[in-house]
Design a protein around this motif. Structure first.
Motif, PDB file in Angstrom:
ATOM      1  N   ILE A  52      41.150  41.567  42.821  1.00 29.93           N
ATOM      2  CA  ILE A  52      40.228  42.465  42.115  1.00 29.93           C
ATOM      3  C   ILE A  52      40.539  42.473  40.619  1.00 29.93           C
ATOM      4  CG2 ILE A  52      39.485  44.870  41.910  1.00 29.93           C
ATOM      5  CD1 ILE A  52      40.444  45.080  44.958  1.00 29.93           C
ATOM      6  N   GLN A  56      38.268  41.187  37.558  1.00 27.37           N
ATOM      7  CA  GLN A  56      37.971  42.030  36.400  1.00 27.37           C
ATOM      8  C   GLN A  56      38.270  41.272  35.099  1.00 27.37           C
ATOM      9  OE1 GLN A  56      36.981  45.731  36.748  1.00 27.37           O
ATOM     10  NE2 GLN A  56      36.064  44.791  34.953  1.00 27.37           N
ATOM     11  N   VAL A  59      35.597  38.476  34.473  1.00 26.58           N
ATOM     12  CA  VAL A  59      34.273  39.069  34.202  1.00 26.58           C
ATOM     13  C   VAL A  59      34.268  39.677  32.801  1.00 26.58           C
ATOM     14  CG1 VAL A  59      32.724  40.970  34.857  1.00 26.58           C
ATOM     15  CG2 VAL A  59      33.614  39.412  36.612  1.00 26.58           C
ATOM     16  N   ASP A  60      35.369  40.327  32.449  1.00 29.77           N
ATOM     17  CA  ASP A  60      35.468  40.906  31.102  1.00 29.77           C
ATOM     18  C   ASP A  60      35.395  39.822  30.022  1.00 29.77           C
ATOM     19  OD1 ASP A  60      35.665  43.398  32.220  1.00 29.77           O
ATOM     20  OD2 ASP A  60      37.826  43.636  31.892  1.00 29.77           O
ATOM     21  N   ALA A  78      34.051  41.491  44.656  1.00 34.70           N
ATOM     22  CA  ALA A  78      33.991  41.896  43.252  1.00 34.70           C
ATOM     23  C   ALA A  78      33.187  40.880  42.432  1.00 34.70           C
ATOM     24  CB  ALA A  78      35.412  42.034  42.689  1.00 34.70           C
ATOM     25  N   ALA A  81      29.538  41.056  43.197  1.00 34.80           N
ATOM     26  CA  ALA A  81      28.893  42.223  42.579  1.00 34.80           C
ATOM     27  C   ALA A  81      28.599  41.965  41.104  1.00 34.80           C
ATOM     28  CB  ALA A  81      29.790  43.455  42.740  1.00 34.80           C
TER      29      ALA A  81
ATOM     30  N   SER B  73      38.955  51.218  35.545  1.00 32.00           N
ATOM     31  CA  SER B  73      39.545  49.992  36.086  1.00 32.00           C
ATOM     32  C   SER B  73      40.790  49.589  35.303  1.00 32.00           C
ATOM     33  CB  SER B  73      38.498  48.886  36.049  1.00 32.00           C
ATOM     34  OG  SER B  73      39.104  47.632  36.139  1.00 32.00           O
ATOM     35  N   PHE B  82      36.721  48.122  40.369  1.00 34.68           N
ATOM     36  CA  PHE B  82      36.225  46.914  39.704  1.00 34.68           C
ATOM     37  C   PHE B  82      34.921  47.283  39.009  1.00 34.68           C
ATOM     38  CE2 PHE B  82      33.318  43.291  39.771  1.00 34.68           C
ATOM     39  CZ  PHE B  82      34.067  42.336  39.085  1.00 34.68           C
ATOM     40  N   VAL B  83      34.840  46.963  37.724  1.00 37.21           N
ATOM     41  CA  VAL B  83      33.650  47.321  36.960  1.00 37.21           C
ATOM     42  C   VAL B  83      32.973  46.052  36.446  1.00 37.21           C
ATOM     43  CG1 VAL B  83      32.723  48.670  35.054  1.00 37.21           C
ATOM     44  CG2 VAL B  83      34.739  49.487  36.276  1.00 37.21           C
ATOM     45  N   LEU B  89      32.663  48.982  41.766  1.00 35.25           N
ATOM     46  CA  LEU B  89      33.107  48.959  43.162  1.00 35.25           C
ATOM     47  C   LEU B  89      34.420  49.738  43.299  1.00 35.25           C
ATOM     48  CD1 LEU B  89      32.719  45.204  44.294  1.00 35.25           C
ATOM     49  CD2 LEU B  89      31.032  47.043  44.460  1.00 35.25           C
TER      50      LEU B  89
END
Lengths: 123, 278
Positions: A52, A56, A59-60, A78, A81, B73, B82-83, B89
């Motif tokens: 996770i 993150q 994605v960031d 994750a 999403a 997060s 999780f963003v 989530l």
């Protein structure tokens, strides 16, 4: 578009790291210019939730594609999403892997490819 | 008086000694805080009177208020949030219910919802009550279940509490508030190693304690030398004896079949009472 490849060191000549959540480095590559940024995976030693945290991180950084060996269930959910395309089963040198992706030789996965905690040495 | 039976090392005979003491003394409350493998009931054979779910609080994000800034997060040490740019989530099985995400959320978008992590079971056998907790498989948090078990300790009756092995959070939470801790060990290098750690925890927590040496006659004398050096009281020795082991292997508390031990356990309990002045 930016892609992320999991890697064992920080250059495009590095070997792909087959783990996602507990890989050594992430390399974020702009597929148009081939400019890249490598950074170490802060989740590598996490006590839990490494997938996770890794999701993150990439994605960031704006990655829209992930190319790796395997993803576990939490990382898969994750990344899904966040709308990240997930390519698994890749191996070899990062530069070659990117080339294979560009040529459409790699296929995306629609499900996690390993169970929980597989990057910790278990199966 | 609350007496916790603990050990550090697993498999030294905590449950066996806690149950034999409880049955020998009678008319008290028994609590099995080994919520990952509660098995005192196997020796007690009680009747089940009821169950109760145990919940942990996990964050619930108000999607109207959340602006996906990611502060929660970044704060979460357990990676339970999780963003994504337009999604958030929550991973309940990773959440430790610390509450930090709600504190750092600039939008005040986080409230709490209940997430079941285990079950309490209420039982009785003769003049004993037994309360134990079961942690659900895959849940990381034993401590909230241990707290829930201990919430049922009534002040007007003596209580015996069976601790999980180890010396980290579940043990600390179990023994917290006890008047006395019985440390069960065995005369082996492994028993001694873990006994030393458990003693340090109890000294730090300022909880009085004594040692019961189980399987006495096995192994070496180092436990005795250590206890002697450290002025640690050895309350009882239980010999490494075939009959005791056979009864245990059948799930029978040995004091039931060996009445001489019933008296020994009563004496042990009286001695603890005297030491705690309760």
């Amino acid at each position: 578009m930016k892609a992320c490849v999991t890697a064992t060191s920080t250059s495009l000549d590095a070997q792909l790291d087959p783990r996602f959540g507990r890989c050594a480095y992430f390399i974020i590559i702009d597929l148009d210019t081939m400019q890249f940024e490598a950074f170490s995976n802060l989740a590598q030693a996490a006590t839990g939730g490494a997938g996770i945290k890794s999701a993150q991180s990439i994605v960031d950084k704006g990655a829209k594609v992930l190319i790796t060996g395997n993803v576990g269930p939490n990382a898969f959910n994750a990344l899904n999403a966040a709308g990240v395309e997930i390519i698994t089963g890749a191996s070899g040198v990062v530069r070659d892997v990117i080339e294979q992706f560009k040529q459409g030789k790699l296929t995306k996965t629609n499900a996690p490819t390993v169970g929980d905690h597989s990057g910790m040495g278990g199966k | 008086m609350i007496v916790t039976v603990a050990s550090g090392k697993g498999g030294t005979g905590k449950t066996s000694i806690a149950v034999n003491m409880a049955l020998s003394v009678g008319n008290l409350q028994f609590f099995d805080c080994d919520v990952e493998e509660p098995n005192a009931y196997l020796l007690l054979n009680p009747e089940l009177h009821g169950t109760e779910p145990v919940y942990a609080s996990i964050p619930m994000v108000n999607k109207e208020l959340c602006n996906f800034c990611g502060e929660c997060s970044r704060f979460c040490q357990f990676n339970a949030l999780f963003v994504a740019p337009e999604k958030i989530l929550v991973f309940p099985e990773l959440c430790h219910s610390c509450g930090g995400c709600a504190l750092v959320c600039p939008q005040k978008a986080i409230t709490w919802e209940k997430h079941q992590i285990g079950t309490l079971k209420f039982c009785g056998v003769d003049d004993l009550t037994l309360v134990y907790g079961e942690l659900d498989v895959g849940k990381p948090l034993a401590v909230p279940i241990i707290k829930a078990v201990k919430n049922h300790i009534a002040a007007d009756k003596d209580a015996i509490v069976d601790s999980p092995p180890g010396t980290s959070c579940p043990f600390v939470e179990t023994v917290r508030g006890s008047d006395f801790c019985v440390l069960v060990t065995e005369p082996t290098p492994f028993g001694l190693h873990d006994l030393k750690i458990a003693l340090q925890v109890l000294k730090t927590m300022q909880i009085p304690f004594g040692v019961v040496v189980n399987r006495a006659g096995l192994g070496d004398r180092k436990i005795y030398d250590y206890c002697n050096d450290q002025n640690v009281r050895i309350l009882m020795e239980i010999p490494y004896q075939r009959q005791i082991a056979e009864l245990y292997s059948k799930g029978v508390p040995f004091s039931v079949e060996m009445p001489e031990w019933k008296e020994q356990f009563q004496k042990l309990f009286d001695e603890i009472k005297r030491l705690t002045k309760k």
